[in-house]
Design a protein around this motif. Structure first.
Motif, mmCIF file in Angstrom:
data_model
loop_
_atom_site.group_PDB
_atom_site.id
_atom_site.type_symbol
_atom_site.label_atom_id
_atom_site.label_comp_id
_atom_site.label_asym_id
_atom_site.label_seq_id
_atom_site.Cartn_x
_atom_site.Cartn_y
_atom_site.Cartn_z
ATOM 1 N N ALA A 127 0.822 -1.209 0.000
ATOM 2 C CA ALA A 127 0.000 0.000 0.000
ATOM 3 C C ALA A 127 0.857 1.261 0.000
ATOM 4 C CB ALA A 127 -0.929 -0.010 1.210
ATOM 5 N N ALA A 128 2.056 1.176 0.559
ATOM 6 C CA ALA A 128 2.937 2.340 0.664
ATOM 7 C C ALA A 128 3.822 2.522 -0.574
ATOM 8 C CB ALA A 128 3.816 2.210 1.901
ATOM 9 N N ASP A 129 3.538 1.786 -1.616
ATOM 10 C CA ASP A 129 4.284 1.896 -2.883
ATOM 11 C C ASP A 129 5.770 1.615 -2.708
ATOM 12 O OD1 ASP A 129 1.975 2.555 -4.281
ATOM 13 O OD2 ASP A 129 2.216 4.693 -3.878
ATOM 14 N N GLU A 130 6.093 0.668 -1.814
ATOM 15 C CA GLU A 130 7.484 0.273 -1.640
ATOM 16 C C GLU A 130 7.948 -0.695 -2.736
ATOM 17 O OE1 GLU A 130 8.260 -1.123 2.298
ATOM 18 O OE2 GLU A 130 7.167 0.547 3.252
ATOM 19 N N PHE A 131 7.004 -1.137 -3.567
ATOM 20 C CA PHE A 131 7.314 -2.043 -4.661
ATOM 21 C C PHE A 131 6.936 -1.375 -5.981
ATOM 22 C CE2 PHE A 131 7.229 -4.754 -1.037
ATOM 23 C CZ PHE A 131 8.060 -5.824 -1.330
ATOM 24 N N LEU A 132 7.582 -1.798 -7.051
ATOM 25 C CA LEU A 132 7.324 -1.250 -8.372
ATOM 26 C C LEU A 132 6.398 -2.182 -9.146
ATOM 27 C CD1 LEU A 132 10.951 -0.165 -9.363
ATOM 28 C CD2 LEU A 132 9.207 1.141 -8.123
ATOM 29 N N LEU A 133 5.461 -1.613 -9.876
ATOM 30 C CA LEU A 133 4.544 -2.410 -10.663
ATOM 31 C C LEU A 133 5.249 -3.044 -11.860
ATOM 32 C CD1 LEU A 133 1.215 -0.347 -10.898
ATOM 33 C CD2 LEU A 133 1.609 -2.491 -9.662
ATOM 34 N N LEU A 134 4.882 -4.276 -12.142
ATOM 35 C CA LEU A 134 5.281 -4.944 -13.369
ATOM 36 C C LEU A 134 4.039 -5.062 -14.240
ATOM 37 C CD1 LEU A 134 7.266 -6.576 -15.144
ATOM 38 C CD2 LEU A 134 6.504 -8.623 -13.914
ATOM 39 N N THR A 135 4.101 -4.507 -15.432
ATOM 40 C CA THR A 135 2.926 -4.504 -16.300
ATOM 41 C C THR A 135 3.221 -5.209 -17.626
ATOM 42 O OG1 THR A 135 3.496 -2.345 -17.266
ATOM 43 C CG2 THR A 135 2.069 -2.347 -15.317
ATOM 44 N N VAL A 136 2.145 -5.704 -18.208
ATOM 45 C CA VAL A 136 2.191 -6.286 -19.557
ATOM 46 C C VAL A 136 0.992 -5.718 -20.309
ATOM 47 C CG1 VAL A 136 2.095 -8.379 -20.946
ATOM 48 C CG2 VAL A 136 3.265 -8.406 -18.732
ATOM 49 N N GLY A 137 1.270 -4.965 -21.372
ATOM 50 C CA GLY A 137 0.187 -4.372 -22.138
ATOM 51 C C GLY A 137 -0.680 -3.437 -21.320
ATOM 52 N N GLY A 138 -0.071 -2.774 -20.347
ATOM 53 C CA GLY A 138 -0.798 -1.832 -19.508
ATOM 54 C C GLY A 138 -1.508 -2.453 -18.330
ATOM 55 N N SER A 139 -1.488 -3.769 -18.208
ATOM 56 C CA SER A 139 -2.151 -4.461 -17.101
ATOM 57 C C SER A 139 -1.108 -4.900 -16.073
ATOM 58 C CB SER A 139 -2.914 -5.677 -17.617
ATOM 59 O OG SER A 139 -3.547 -6.362 -16.561
ATOM 60 N N ALA A 140 -1.345 -4.556 -14.803
ATOM 61 C CA ALA A 140 -0.403 -4.895 -13.740
ATOM 62 C C ALA A 140 -0.533 -6.368 -13.369
ATOM 63 C CB ALA A 140 -0.654 -4.027 -12.521
ATOM 64 N N VAL A 141 0.579 -7.081 -13.410
ATOM 65 C CA VAL A 141 0.557 -8.505 -13.065
ATOM 66 C C VAL A 141 1.497 -8.838 -11.908
ATOM 67 C CG1 VAL A 141 -0.126 -9.245 -15.373
ATOM 68 C CG2 VAL A 141 2.314 -9.068 -14.797
ATOM 69 N N GLY A 142 2.333 -7.879 -11.477
ATOM 70 C CA GLY A 142 3.271 -8.188 -10.409
ATOM 71 C C GLY A 142 3.791 -6.963 -9.698
ATOM 72 N N PHE A 143 4.538 -7.215 -8.598
ATOM 73 C CA PHE A 143 5.161 -6.171 -7.797
ATOM 74 C C PHE A 143 6.624 -6.552 -7.590
ATOM 75 C CE2 PHE A 143 0.711 -5.783 -6.884
ATOM 76 C CZ PHE A 143 0.487 -4.438 -6.626
ATOM 77 N N LEU A 144 7.523 -5.609 -7.823
ATOM 78 C CA LEU A 144 8.956 -5.885 -7.774
ATOM 79 C C LEU A 144 9.649 -5.055 -6.704
ATOM 80 C CD1 LEU A 144 9.562 -5.561 -11.631
ATOM 81 C CD2 LEU A 144 9.244 -7.706 -10.370
ATOM 82 N N LYS A 145 10.559 -5.681 -5.986
ATOM 83 C CA LYS A 145 11.444 -4.911 -5.122
ATOM 84 C C LYS A 145 12.329 -4.034 -6.008
ATOM 85 C CE LYS A 145 13.418 -6.933 -1.582
ATOM 86 N NZ LYS A 145 14.157 -7.904 -0.727
ATOM 87 N N PRO A 146 12.594 -2.783 -5.609
ATOM 88 C CA PRO A 146 13.422 -1.907 -6.458
ATOM 89 C C PRO A 146 14.763 -2.521 -6.837
ATOM 90 C CG PRO A 146 12.332 -0.622 -4.764
ATOM 91 C CD PRO A 146 12.037 -2.070 -4.440
#
Length: 333
Positions: free
Chosen positions: A61-80
């Motif tokens: 919730a605090a945006d500590e992870f980066l979104l991983l997207t495919v075709g504009g759709s978010a499918v994952g969260f990545l550690k910086p």
């Protein structure tokens, strides 16, 4: 089979169940007669397990992870830090706003799957991805979506993709209406949660296999439950959570199944993942969950759901609604 042989086999099954129960350490021995037990007093500790399994919710919730997207759709969260490593594969990953996206030249699921697999092989060789399972999970926004790509199970938390699983409550109903749960003790040689208590059977939901097919497979592999018996399992709902692990976010949805078993049936370990099975009264299972950390943590949530549905937890108990809501804290799509 002769009558004598059948009787001998039945006697051995009963002896196996009794021996398994006798083998449980003092912290997990069920008393012969159920004493008065206060399930309401368990709720604070049950809430603890909900919080424990949702240790990653605040970070997400605090945006500590980066979104991983495919075709504009978010499918994952990545550690910086992991995202920076992925950017060293520019033909596969690129920056997209504040997050990362798979390269647009990877236009199909097959192309994306192959490209990501190549990256994972490099990271595996570096020791960054451990516990390789040779099992593919779908990278999806929601369960019934077409996967953006398929990914090795061991890499799921690194990529913060949603992972699904099936967890089976195997239980017996006694003549007085009370229930006893079959409890597995995980093999002490397993790399994950060795020696912990677990369900009679459970497993991750791989790509290309239906949930009920997976239930039958896991029951047979882990507990030697025949197909015709395992097929009686009933889908009863799901629990979800977002856990913070060293690799990243573990975003799980666990489909819950109830499997009522005959009183004279005893599961047997088969694939080496289970050390022993024990049958315990529901109150004793609740006591273990309340007074120890013997259970694999996410199993607590599935069993709490069982307690709700079978009337052990009732609306007059303080914390009832908070606990009920907490079982579905993760993304349920």
């Amino acid at each position: 089979m002769s009558t004598a042989a059948a009787a001998a086999e039945a006697g051995q099954q009963h002896a196996t169940a009794e021996a398994a129960a006798a083998a449980v350490p003092p912290a997990a021995v069920a008393a012969a007669a159920a004493p008065p037990f206060d399930f309401a007093a368990c709720i604070p500790r049950f809430l603890h397990w909900v919080d424990f399994c949702n240790s990653g919710a605040a970070a997400a919730a605090a945006d500590e992870f980066l979104l991983l997207t495919v075709g504009g759709s978010a499918v994952g969260f990545l550690k910086p830090s992991f995202a920076e490593r992925l950017l060293q594969f520019p033909d596969v990953f690129r920056r997209d706003g504040g997050g990362l996206a798979l390269h647009p030249s990877l236009a199909t699921q097959q192309q994306r799957t192959a490209a990501v697999a190549g990256v994972l092989e490099v990271l595996r060789g570096e020791g960054l991805i451990e516990g390789w399972r040779n099992e593919l999970y779908p990278a999806v926004r929601a369960f019934h979506d077409e996967p953006a790509f398929l990914i090795e199970r061991a890499a799921a938390p690194h990529f913060g993709i949603k992972a699904y699983g099936v967890h089976i409550n195997g239980y017996v109903t006694l003549p007085d209406g009370s229930k006893e749960l079959w409890v597995a003790r995980r093999s002490r040689s397993k790399p994950t949660w060795p020696g912990k208590l677990d369900h009679i059977a459970a497993g991750g939901q791989p790509h290309g296999l239906g949930c009920m097919e997976n239930v039958v497979k896991e029951c047979e592999e882990e507990a030697s439950i025949p197909t015709e018996l395992a097929a009686r399992a009933t889908a009863v709902g799901a629990v979800s959570y977002t856990s913070l692990q060293p690799a990243g976010l573990k975003r799980d949805v666990l489909y819950c199944f109830d499997l009522e078993l005959p009183a004279d049936f005893a599961p047997r370990p088969q694939d080496g993942e289970v050390e022993e099975f024990m049958r315990m009264p529901a109150w004793r299972v609740a006591e273990i969950m309340t007074t120890s950390d013997e259970y694999k943590e996410n199993c607590n949530l599935v069993i709490i759901d069982f307690f709700f549905r079978h009337g052990y937890l009732t609306p007059d108990m303080p914390g009832y609604l908070e606990l009920l809501r907490g079982l579905k804290s993760g993304d349920m799509s």
